[in-house]
Enzyme design. Structure first.
Site: not given
Ligand code: NMX
Ligand code: MLT
Length: 471
Positions: A277, A307, A353, A362, A408
């Site tokens: 964002s 996100h 993350h 947080r 979250d």
């Molecule tokens: N559950 C299952 N798989 C996960 C998760 C999770 N919570 N977190 C990461 N992975 C997987 C990810 O999908 C990826 O798989 P693939 O190689 O098959 O595509 C692998 O682990 C490596 O990912 P990372 O490098 O650890 O994470 P990345 O930086 O790419 O993504 C998020 C970060 C936040 C998108 C990821 O951890 C996620 O999808 N979390 C769940 C959604 C979530 O809670 N998002 C909110 C973040 C905070 N916010 O408010 O924005």
């Molecule tokens: C945020 O607050 O924007 C989330 O934790 C995602 C991020 O920092 O990438």
């Protein structure tokens, strides 16, 4: 950072001085607060020239210093670890979490003015901190609260624009539509059309940003009331601060919910510049799009499930656990449920993350809030069990870089406890808060004259040729 740390320390000292009547003559001069001390715009105007000079010096002295090497993995991996943005208002450490102008969340809870002694920080205080790098006095925060209230009236066409959507439209769609409808009032757009000099861009940007921050709670509250409370609008209460008023306009007048909203809006406001964002808002603003256009774009990024929408996903997922296994689910049953989610090709929402490598502070401060106010709530207890159960499973997967919970994972159960049970609405709350961070940086983008953002992209063919040549 050194500059901001020293001004914050001075400011903290000043805070104490202002609050303590019996001080020696040598420091009594600090007690005198002029009207410009209370005026955020004047404070900012004083700071801008020195920060412009600072940036000029960085450019001329260090312009050619390298900040790291870009690898193919980084280009293919969503630019993780690639330093590419200037973002003054906050900085994220992978282990420690966010610092707002150098202050951690627990430090903010200590030094930012609160509505009551020992209470949660007032978001207006955080806005002041983000914009100036200084911890405001209670008087400065009260003045800012008043200014925000004076800017909070919503033109009728905004409600009409939202009303044009089906009431079943996602709350984020309705909210962003409201923000887009506010855009017609943009002072920046009008000034640009009239040919404003670029050295003055920050002034109408400031006007737009403050009005936008002032107005988003009422727009968001309208979306909530329209969807879930028969459209009955609750007017603002002039005696309340920003967070308290937001809770009030949503229809929650309990003192604990107001405290929760102050904490919520404070901690969700800013998370350095690279998150989807903030980065979107910054990118769009770099084309000199006004704050409304830029923030609406940011909201569209926030509405994605990886996100901001993750806060909705978490509560829906927790409720699905309860529906299937009941509130008193054992840890073994919970493990099975987590594996079931993963095996169906979904993520466990609220965990992981892009930058953080430890539990999100947080999350921790919301956990502390829950331990203080709702220790026996069954859903809070379920969230606590997930804290034990999920990280080892994500670690076992072998690919997840951060198995710990993020912001979250916790917010939904707190809101649910106080009666805000409609999970689909949760990302709107995140959006209201994020206006504070994105708009604060946007004002500095304009003050510092940051350029159009335009990174280079390449094709797979380009990568293959380049890598073969350099092998
Ligand atoms: N559950 C299952 N798989 C996960 C998760 C999770 N919570 N977190 C990461 N992975 C997987 C990810 O999908 C990826 O798989 P693939 O190689 O098959 O595509 C692998 O682990 C490596 O990912 P990372 O490098 O650890 O994470 P990345 O930086 O790419 O993504 C998020 C970060 C936040 C998108 C990821 O951890 C996620 O999808 N979390 C769940 C959604 C979530 O809670 N998002 C909110 C973040 C905070 N916010 O408010 O924005
Ligand atoms: C945020 O607050 O924007 C989330 O934790 C995602 C991020 O920092 O990438």
């Amino acid at each position: 950072m050194v500059f901001y740390r020293s001004v914050s320390l001075l400011s903290k000292l000043r805070n104490r001085v202002v609050q303590q009547p019996s001080l020696s003559n040598s420091v009594r001069w600090l007690q005198i607060q002029t009207s410009s001390d209370l005026d955020l715009h004047s404070q900012l105007k004083e700071l801008i020239p020195e920060q412009q000079e600072r940036l000029k010096k960085i450019k001329s002295e260090y312009g050619k210093v390298q900040l790291g090497n870009i690898t193919v993995d980084m280009v293919l991996g969503g630019m993780r670890g690639m330093t590419g943005l200037l973002w003054e208002t906050s900085l994220l450490d992978p282990d420690e979490g966010i610092r707002f102008r150098g202050l951690s969340i627990p430090e903010c809870q200590k030094v930012l003015p609160a509505a009551k002694p020992g209470g949660e920080p007032l978001p207006e205080g955080l806005l002041w901190l983000l914009l100036t790098g200084k911890v405001p006095t209670k008087e400065q925060v009260d003045a800012l609260s008043k200014e925000l209230r004076s800017r909070a009236t919503i033109p009728d066409h905004v409600y009409k624009a939202i009303d044009a959507l089906p009431v079943t439209a996602h709350p984020m769609t309705q909210f962003t539509t409201g923000v887009m409808a506010l855009q017609v009032q943009s002072e920046f757009s009008k000034a640009y059309e009239k040919g404003i000099h670029k050295s003055k861009y920050w002034e109408p940007t400031y006007e737009d940003s403050l009005s936008l921050i002032a107005q988003v709670p009422a727009v968001a509250a309208y979306v909530y009331r329209r969807m879930y409370k028969n459209g009955e609008r609750i007017p603002m209460d002039d005696s309340l601060d920003y967070g308290g008023n937001f809770a009030h306009m949503l229809g929650f007048d309990g003192p604990e919910m107001q405290e929760l909203m102050r904490l919520y809006v404070t901690i969700h406001s800013d998370h350095e510049g690279g998150n989807v964002s903030a980065h979107t808002g910054h990118l769009v603003a770099s084309a000199l799009s006004d704050p409304y256009l830029s923030f609406a774009a940011a909201l569209n990024g926030l509405a994605g499930p990886l996100h901001g929408l993750a806060n909705q996903e978490v509560l829906l997922w927790i409720k699905s656990v309860v529906d299937e296994c009941g509130e008193n689910i054992t840890k073994d049953q919970l493990k099975d449920y987590v594996w079931k989610t993963l095996n169906s090709g979904k993520v466990v929402p609220g965990f992981g993350h892009g930058v953080l490598r430890k539990t999100d502070p947080r999350y921790m401060c919301q956990r502390e809030f829950a331990l203080k106010h709702l220790p026996n709530d069954p859903l809070f207890q379920l969230v606590s069990k997930l804290y034990d159960v999920v990280p080892p499973i994500l670690t076992e997967l072998g690919k997840v870089k951060n198995p710990w919970p993020n912001v979250d994972a916790h917010s939904g159960v707190l809101l649910n406890y106080y009666g805000l049970t409609e999970a689909r609405y949760y990302t709107v709350l995140f959006g209201v808060s994020r206006a504070i961070g994105i708009c604060s940086q946007l004002i500095w983008d304009r003050a510092l004259g940051l350029p159009l953002e335009r990174p280079k992209s390449v094709t797979m063919e380009w990568l293959e040729n380049h890598c073969k040549k350099s092998a």
